[in-house]
Design a protein around this motif. Structure first.
Motif, PDB file in Angstrom:
ATOM      1  N   MET A 264       0.822  -1.211   0.000  1.00 36.89           N
ATOM      2  CA  MET A 264       0.000   0.000   0.000  1.00 36.89           C
ATOM      3  C   MET A 264       0.863   1.270   0.000  1.00 36.89           C
ATOM      4  SD  MET A 264      -3.344  -0.192  -0.220  1.00 36.89           S
ATOM      5  CE  MET A 264      -3.967   1.273   0.630  1.00 36.89           C
ATOM      6  N   THR A 265       2.064   1.193   0.586  1.00 37.37           N
ATOM      7  CA  THR A 265       2.920   2.384   0.584  1.00 37.37           C
ATOM      8  C   THR A 265       3.321   2.779  -0.834  1.00 37.37           C
ATOM      9  OG1 THR A 265       5.001   1.138   0.856  1.00 37.37           O
ATOM     10  CG2 THR A 265       3.846   1.809   2.867  1.00 37.37           C
ATOM     11  N   GLY A 266       3.265   1.828  -1.759  1.00 37.97           N
ATOM     12  CA  GLY A 266       3.557   2.137  -3.156  1.00 37.97           C
ATOM     13  C   GLY A 266       2.493   3.003  -3.813  1.00 37.97           C
ATOM     14  N   ARG A 267       1.341   3.145  -3.154  1.00 41.63           N
ATOM     15  CA  ARG A 267       0.255   3.970  -3.709  1.00 41.63           C
ATOM     16  C   ARG A 267       0.326   5.422  -3.249  1.00 41.63           C
ATOM     17  NH1 ARG A 267      -1.863   2.655  -8.006  1.00 41.63           N
ATOM     18  NH2 ARG A 267      -3.635   3.998  -7.513  1.00 41.63           N
ATOM     19  N   LEU A 268       1.315   5.776  -2.432  1.00 40.12           N
ATOM     20  CA  LEU A 268       1.357   7.115  -1.836  1.00 40.12           C
ATOM     21  C   LEU A 268       1.341   8.227  -2.874  1.00 40.12           C
ATOM     22  CD1 LEU A 268       3.856   6.585   1.132  1.00 40.12           C
ATOM     23  CD2 LEU A 268       1.386   6.956   1.271  1.00 40.12           C
TER      24      LEU A 268
ATOM     25  N   ALA B 166     -11.683  10.465   1.171  1.00 39.67           N
ATOM     26  CA  ALA B 166     -10.562   9.676   1.685  1.00 39.67           C
ATOM     27  C   ALA B 166     -10.913   8.192   1.736  1.00 39.67           C
ATOM     28  CB  ALA B 166     -10.157  10.161   3.071  1.00 39.67           C
ATOM     29  N   GLU B 167     -12.129   7.884   2.166  1.00 44.99           N
ATOM     30  CA  GLU B 167     -12.566   6.483   2.221  1.00 44.99           C
ATOM     31  C   GLU B 167     -12.648   5.884   0.825  1.00 44.99           C
ATOM     32  OE1 GLU B 167     -16.300   3.740   3.861  1.00 44.99           O
ATOM     33  OE2 GLU B 167     -16.352   5.932   4.086  1.00 44.99           O
ATOM     34  N   LYS B 168     -13.203   6.657  -0.127  1.00 46.34           N
ATOM     35  CA  LYS B 168     -13.320   6.195  -1.509  1.00 46.34           C
ATOM     36  C   LYS B 168     -11.936   5.950  -2.107  1.00 46.34           C
ATOM     37  CE  LYS B 168     -15.466   7.543  -5.917  1.00 46.34           C
ATOM     38  NZ  LYS B 168     -14.255   7.695  -6.760  1.00 46.34           N
ATOM     39  N   GLU B 169     -11.010   6.888  -1.865  1.00 44.73           N
ATOM     40  CA  GLU B 169      -9.663   6.764  -2.387  1.00 44.73           C
ATOM     41  C   GLU B 169      -8.944   5.545  -1.798  1.00 44.73           C
ATOM     42  OE1 GLU B 169      -6.482  10.124  -3.225  1.00 44.73           O
ATOM     43  OE2 GLU B 169      -6.446   9.567  -1.093  1.00 44.73           O
ATOM     44  N   GLU B 170      -9.088   5.352  -0.505  1.00 48.16           N
ATOM     45  CA  GLU B 170      -8.465   4.209   0.169  1.00 48.16           C
ATOM     46  C   GLU B 170      -8.967   2.891  -0.426  1.00 48.16           C
ATOM     47  OE1 GLU B 170      -6.401   2.043   3.389  1.00 48.16           O
ATOM     48  OE2 GLU B 170      -6.244   4.119   2.736  1.00 48.16           O
ATOM     49  N   ASN B 171     -10.261   2.800  -0.640  1.00 41.26           N
ATOM     50  CA  ASN B 171     -10.829   1.566  -1.189  1.00 41.26           C
ATOM     51  C   ASN B 171     -10.346   1.312  -2.612  1.00 41.26           C
ATOM     52  OD1 ASN B 171     -12.281   0.932   1.138  1.00 41.26           O
ATOM     53  ND2 ASN B 171     -14.081   2.111   0.504  1.00 41.26           N
ATOM     54  N   GLU B 172     -10.261   2.375  -3.411  1.00 43.13           N
ATOM     55  CA  GLU B 172      -9.773   2.225  -4.784  1.00 43.13           C
ATOM     56  C   GLU B 172      -8.317   1.770  -4.801  1.00 43.13           C
ATOM     57  OE1 GLU B 172     -10.477   6.049  -6.452  1.00 43.13           O
ATOM     58  OE2 GLU B 172     -12.605   5.658  -6.893  1.00 43.13           O
TER      59      GLU B 172
ATOM     60  N   ARG C  75      -6.780   0.132  -2.425  1.00 44.66           N
ATOM     61  CA  ARG C  75      -6.708  -1.235  -1.909  1.00 44.66           C
ATOM     62  C   ARG C  75      -7.091  -2.244  -2.990  1.00 44.66           C
ATOM     63  NH1 ARG C  75      -6.209  -3.343   3.288  1.00 44.66           N
ATOM     64  NH2 ARG C  75      -6.114  -1.216   4.068  1.00 44.66           N
ATOM     65  N   GLU C  76      -8.065  -1.902  -3.821  1.00 48.10           N
ATOM     66  CA  GLU C  76      -8.459  -2.795  -4.918  1.00 48.10           C
ATOM     67  C   GLU C  76      -7.298  -3.004  -5.885  1.00 48.10           C
ATOM     68  OE1 GLU C  76     -11.925  -1.327  -6.864  1.00 48.10           O
ATOM     69  OE2 GLU C  76     -13.208  -1.489  -5.083  1.00 48.10           O
ATOM     70  N   LYS C  77      -6.573  -1.933  -6.212  1.00 45.78           N
ATOM     71  CA  LYS C  77      -5.429  -2.055  -7.116  1.00 45.78           C
ATOM     72  C   LYS C  77      -4.336  -2.921  -6.495  1.00 45.78           C
ATOM     73  CE  LYS C  77      -6.170   2.396  -9.440  1.00 45.78           C
ATOM     74  NZ  LYS C  77      -6.442   1.848 -10.789  1.00 45.78           N
ATOM     75  N   VAL C  78      -4.103  -2.746  -5.192  1.00 46.99           N
ATOM     76  CA  VAL C  78      -3.089  -3.539  -4.499  1.00 46.99           C
ATOM     77  C   VAL C  78      -3.483  -5.007  -4.464  1.00 46.99           C
ATOM     78  CG1 VAL C  78      -2.093  -3.987  -2.211  1.00 46.99           C
ATOM     79  CG2 VAL C  78      -2.097  -1.665  -3.139  1.00 46.99           C
ATOM     80  N   GLU C  79      -4.753  -5.287  -4.239  1.00 47.02           N
ATOM     81  CA  GLU C  79      -5.217  -6.679  -4.205  1.00 47.02           C
ATOM     82  C   GLU C  79      -5.027  -7.358  -5.559  1.00 47.02           C
ATOM     83  OE1 GLU C  79      -5.920  -8.423  -1.714  1.00 47.02           O
ATOM     84  OE2 GLU C  79      -6.552  -7.080  -0.115  1.00 47.02           O
ATOM     85  N   ARG C  80      -5.186  -6.599  -6.644  1.00 44.14           N
ATOM     86  CA  ARG C  80      -4.965  -7.170  -7.974  1.00 44.14           C
ATOM     87  C   ARG C  80      -3.494  -7.522  -8.171  1.00 44.14           C
ATOM     88  NH1 ARG C  80      -9.095  -3.481  -9.780  1.00 44.14           N
ATOM     89  NH2 ARG C  80      -7.572  -1.911 -10.446  1.00 44.14           N
ATOM     90  N   ILE C  81      -2.606  -6.688  -7.657  1.00 47.25           N
ATOM     91  CA  ILE C  81      -1.166  -6.974  -7.754  1.00 47.25           C
ATOM     92  C   ILE C  81      -0.811  -8.194  -6.914  1.00 47.25           C
ATOM     93  CG2 ILE C  81       1.136  -6.093  -7.165  1.00 47.25           C
ATOM     94  CD1 ILE C  81       0.017  -3.282  -7.870  1.00 47.25           C
ATOM     95  N   ILE C  82      -1.413  -8.302  -5.738  1.00 47.58           N
ATOM     96  CA  ILE C  82      -1.182  -9.470  -4.876  1.00 47.58           C
ATOM     97  C   ILE C  82      -1.589 -10.751  -5.604  1.00 47.58           C
ATOM     98  CG2 ILE C  82      -2.052 -10.642  -2.803  1.00 47.58           C
ATOM     99  CD1 ILE C  82      -1.993  -7.902  -1.397  1.00 47.58           C
TER     100      ILE C  82
END
Length: 252
Positions: A97-101, A118-124, A126-133
């Protein structure tokens, strides 16, 4: 990206001497050479960590002036490090997630309260990070503290963090150093997939010549701060100056 007549000095020591080469969009470009050739210094010039005394760095058709590393990241360049630089006490997910800063736009107060934009941005993010995972097949360790992981998986997490920034140019500093054969095969596959599926341009430093020749579209060879070869893997493999450098032929 194009490096034009780059010279980098540390006091009286010249780490890079009048080197020029380019990195074409969509390719895998290897930078190789014996220890002390100046490869990591060149990667630090590309990433904005070092400023050369002479020469110019061109990126996307424009000369790049003095920049900080975070500004280079905002331009679309991400990197991994020769010595793993992760947050050992944080989970795999939080490290990535730190890569999304560089993509976070809301202010710290909104992020702390976690509401609205902020909540919307965080969720978006997190979705991108989950795809990378999922892409790097590390779902099983997503909540594991990085400090508990074996070396090969730490390298994969560091790659994931760099990919989270959605870079146009990905710099990999010895991505397979210290890995066994199986781990190298996995990392090679992921690097090819990143290049193919994301269209990410990749520049890498690697000592395993078998890996370099299999992965790279083009190779630039450095020795004692100078460029001694540049071309396709086959061209470099048959270059006598390159052969001499790796066989340890003396320099007159």
């Amino acid at each position: 990206m194009e490096m034009k007549n780059i010279t980098l000095k540390f006091g009286g020591v010249t780490a890079i001497k009048d080197i020029s080469f380019d990195i074409r969009e969509g390719e895998i470009r290897a930078i190789i050479g014996p220890n002390g050739a100046g490869k990591s210094s060149m990667l630090n010039v590309i990433s904005g960590f070092y400023k050369p005394q002479e020469g110019e760095v061109w990126f996307r058709g424009a000369v790049r002036g003095p920049v900080k590393p975070f500004q280079v990241a905002q331009e679309g360049i991400a990197r991994t490090f020769q010595n793993i630089a992760l947050f050992e006490g944080m989970s795999v997910l939080d490290n990535i997630m730190t890569g999304r800063l560089t993509h976070m736009k809301t202010n710290m107060v909104a992020q702390a309260m976690w509401w609205g934009a902020a909540e919307k941005e965080e969720n978006e993010n997190r979705e991108k990070v989950e795809r990378i995972i999922d892409f790097l097949e590390i779902q099983a360790i997503r909540k594991t503290p990085v400090g508990r992981l074996p070396y090969g998986l730490k390298k994969r997490v560091e790659l994931a963090r760099a990919l989270a920034a959605e870079p146009m140019l990905l710099l990999l500093d010895e991505p397979m150093a210290g890995m066994n054969v199986e781990e190298k095969e996995d990392m090679s596959r992921f690097i090819l997939d990143v290049n193919d599926e994301f269209g990410t341009t990749i520049a890498l430093i690697e000592h395993d010549m078998g890996v370099v020749m299999d992965l790279s579209d083009r190779v630039v060879v450095m020795d004692y701060g100078k460029k001694i070869g540049d071309g396709t893997p086959d061209e470099v493999r048959s270059n006598q100056a390159v052969i001499d450098a790796y066989l340890g032929v003396s320099h007159d």
